[in-house]
Design a protein around this motif. Structure first.
Motif, PDB file in Angstrom:
ATOM      1  N   PRO B  19      31.713  30.005  39.194  1.00 28.39           N
ATOM      2  CA  PRO B  19      30.576  30.500  38.405  1.00 28.39           C
ATOM      3  C   PRO B  19      30.914  30.532  36.911  1.00 28.39           C
ATOM      4  O   PRO B  19      32.076  30.731  36.543  1.00 28.39           O
ATOM      5  CB  PRO B  19      30.359  31.921  38.933  1.00 28.39           C
ATOM      6  N   PRO B  24      37.992  34.046  31.819  1.00 26.76           N
ATOM      7  CA  PRO B  24      38.485  33.091  32.812  1.00 26.76           C
ATOM      8  C   PRO B  24      38.461  33.689  34.224  1.00 26.76           C
ATOM      9  O   PRO B  24      38.751  34.861  34.409  1.00 26.76           O
ATOM     10  CB  PRO B  24      39.922  32.813  32.371  1.00 26.76           C
ATOM     11  N   GLN B  26      39.890  33.587  38.005  1.00 33.56           N
ATOM     12  CA  GLN B  26      41.014  33.103  38.803  1.00 33.56           C
ATOM     13  C   GLN B  26      40.528  32.709  40.201  1.00 33.56           C
ATOM     14  O   GLN B  26      39.976  33.538  40.918  1.00 33.56           O
ATOM     15  CB  GLN B  26      42.081  34.198  38.917  1.00 33.56           C
ATOM     16  N   GLU B  28      41.442  32.136  43.798  1.00 37.99           N
ATOM     17  CA  GLU B  28      42.559  32.556  44.651  1.00 37.99           C
ATOM     18  C   GLU B  28      42.828  31.531  45.741  1.00 37.99           C
ATOM     19  O   GLU B  28      43.964  31.296  46.120  1.00 37.99           O
ATOM     20  CB  GLU B  28      42.241  33.900  45.314  1.00 37.99           C
ATOM     21  N   GLU B 112      37.468  31.116  46.997  1.00 38.98           N
ATOM     22  CA  GLU B 112      37.537  32.575  46.865  1.00 38.98           C
ATOM     23  C   GLU B 112      38.032  32.878  45.465  1.00 38.98           C
ATOM     24  O   GLU B 112      39.063  32.377  45.039  1.00 38.98           O
ATOM     25  CB  GLU B 112      38.487  33.156  47.916  1.00 38.98           C
ATOM     26  N   ILE B 113      37.229  33.674  44.747  1.00 46.11           N
ATOM     27  CA  ILE B 113      37.600  33.998  43.370  1.00 46.11           C
ATOM     28  C   ILE B 113      37.919  35.476  43.241  1.00 46.11           C
ATOM     29  O   ILE B 113      37.460  36.288  44.034  1.00 46.11           O
ATOM     30  CB  ILE B 113      36.480  33.623  42.366  1.00 46.11           C
ATOM     31  N   ALA B 114      38.706  35.769  42.236  1.00 50.08           N
ATOM     32  CA  ALA B 114      39.032  37.169  41.962  1.00 50.08           C
ATOM     33  C   ALA B 114      37.757  37.884  41.544  1.00 50.08           C
ATOM     34  O   ALA B 114      37.001  37.389  40.713  1.00 50.08           O
ATOM     35  CB  ALA B 114      40.058  37.225  40.832  1.00 50.08           C
ATOM     36  N   ASP B 115      37.511  39.009  42.165  1.00 48.90           N
ATOM     37  CA  ASP B 115      36.308  39.768  41.854  1.00 48.90           C
ATOM     38  C   ASP B 115      36.748  41.112  41.312  1.00 48.90           C
ATOM     39  O   ASP B 115      37.176  41.986  42.054  1.00 48.90           O
ATOM     40  CB  ASP B 115      35.470  39.925  43.127  1.00 48.90           C
ATOM     41  N   GLU B 116      36.631  41.273  39.998  1.00 43.83           N
ATOM     42  CA  GLU B 116      37.162  42.487  39.378  1.00 43.83           C
ATOM     43  C   GLU B 116      36.444  43.736  39.845  1.00 43.83           C
ATOM     44  O   GLU B 116      37.041  44.773  40.022  1.00 43.83           O
ATOM     45  CB  GLU B 116      37.118  42.367  37.851  1.00 43.83           C
ATOM     46  N   ALA B 118      35.314  44.317  42.735  1.00 43.37           N
ATOM     47  CA  ALA B 118      35.811  44.692  44.058  1.00 43.37           C
ATOM     48  C   ALA B 118      37.110  45.492  43.957  1.00 43.37           C
ATOM     49  O   ALA B 118      37.424  46.302  44.808  1.00 43.37           O
ATOM     50  CB  ALA B 118      36.041  43.451  44.902  1.00 43.37           C
ATOM     51  N   ASP B 119      37.861  45.261  42.866  1.00 44.45           N
ATOM     52  CA  ASP B 119      39.115  45.989  42.681  1.00 44.45           C
ATOM     53  C   ASP B 119      38.892  47.502  42.644  1.00 44.45           C
ATOM     54  O   ASP B 119      39.701  48.279  43.077  1.00 44.45           O
ATOM     55  CB  ASP B 119      39.775  45.586  41.353  1.00 44.45           C
TER      56      ASP B 119
END
Lengths: 254, 121
Positions: B19, B24, B26, B28, B112-116, B118-119
């Motif tokens: 997206p 940037p 990441q 995964e 699969e991307i890092a989803d901030e 979700a952290d």
């Protein structure tokens, strides 16, 4: 450096980014999945379709010829061209990693021949659709009814790449052994007709023709199999008959 | 033999699926389905992907390869079975009239991307 990186990734431990020099830190649960669902060879398939439409517009039958190196593709094509030209207008695209040897041999027939050396494309093990499209730029398609593509000698990769052809032929020479269809099932599954070549050498070999035919039948039960020697031309008539029929059918559909 | 070319295609398609964002993102993981009858060697593809991904938007991403078995359906008797030896005849009625229903895949399923968010979720 590369070795270290590989060892790191191959480890069984879950992959974290602590050791990577990236700005984003994530934990394993903090990922979001985005659906893609696309064929990796999408680009090739689209180009192959474009080629196929072009061939259909011109009523050209396109034959993709595949085999391992040294099974007699070029000799078979030399003899084939000599028999069917000028009755059928032919052109040839020849793929090799290096040299123009095959193109030089086939040009004797009088057919336009384009040599593709795949070392430009990284020494590719097969011809892809975009390579064919590029090669077509060097051929006047008017008056051509049959385009033969002699693929790179390889029983594995060319089977995976659609180039926009109508039919695929696999040539297996009797010196290669009866078990090759079982070892390279994709190739024998994907092809429409098989030639068992160099039958003139049978007296000198332990090759079991019945077993070879059975092995092909296991992979592709109804595939036509032609036993012939392109060197002596013995047994070549059914092959030429098959090819002429295919060309006529395509020409009529135009 | 053409695994490097395939790795580059995977990187191109996966990169185009990231997206748009100011920061940037990441990636995964890239989830790939590879049929057992696709002319691809998984280990070799992994190796090429790692090298090729380094200088791309997928740097640091893992390639997850799910192998898909070769499945066939008989056109005569409708039997569906898994082909695990080089015999392409119906297990039930020995007919050669079969459809290969899986095993030729070479598909990117998802990234699969890092989803901030979700952290912290």
């Amino acid at each position: 450096m590369a070795t270290h990186h590989k060892a790191f990734h191959k480890g069984s431990q879950p992959h974290t980014h602590d050791t990577h020099d990236t700005a984003v830190h994530t934990v394993k649960s903090g990922t979001r999945e985005i659906k893609v669902v696309r064929r990796v060879l999408d680009v090739n398939d689209q180009m192959a379709e474009k080629n196929r439409r072009l061939f259909a517009d011109h009523g050209i039958f396109v034959l993709n010829v595949m085999s391992s190196p040294g099974s007699g593709k070029t000799t078979t094509l030399e003899k084939t061209l000599a028999q069917i030209m000028p009755e059928i207008g032919c052109a040839v695209i020849v793929g090799d990693i290096c040299t123009t040897n095959d193109a030089d041999r086939l040009a004797v027939s009088g057919a336009p021949v384009v040599q593709v050396n795949t070392d430009e494309f990284g020494g590719d093990c097969h011809l892809a659709a975009h390579v064919i499209e590029k090669a077509l730029g060097g051929i006047d398609l008017h008056g051509i009814q049959l385009l033969i593509v002699e693929n790179v000698g390889n029983l594995v990769c060319p089977a995976e790449f659609d180039i926009g052809e109508d039919a695929r032929v696999v040539i297996l020479s009797v010196t290669e052994g009866e078990d090759k269809p079982l070892k390279y099932p994709l190739m024998f599954r994907e092809c429409d007709i098989a030639i068992l070549n160099k039958t003139d050498l049978l007296p000198y070999l332990d090759f079991d023709m019945g077993e070879a035919v059975n092995n092909i039948r296991q992979i592709h039960p109804d595939m036509p199999i032609i036993e012939m020697s392109s060197k002596t031309q013995e047994g070549m008539a059914p092959w030429l008959e098959w090819l002429k029929q295919q060309v006529q059918k395509k020409h009529k559909r135009r | 033999m053409h695994e490097m070319g395939i790795a580059l295609q995977i990187i191109e398609i996966a990169s185009a699926s990231i997206p748009r964002s100011e920061t940037p993102i990441q990636v995964e993981k890239v989830n790939l389905k590879v049929g057992k009858m696709a002319a691809i060697v998984s280990d070799s593809l992994q190796f090429c992907f790692e090298i090729a991904a380094k200088d791309s938007l997928l740097s640091g991403a893992a390639l997850h390869i799910e192998e898909v078995p070769v499945r066939a359906r008989c056109k005569e008797c409708d039997t569906v079975w898994t082909i695990d030896e080089p015999v392409f005849k119906c297990q039930q009625c020995s007919s050669g009239q079969i459809d290969i229903i899986s095993g030729r895949e070479l598909n990117i399923e998802s990234i699969e991307i890092a989803d901030e968010e979700a952290d912290f979720g």
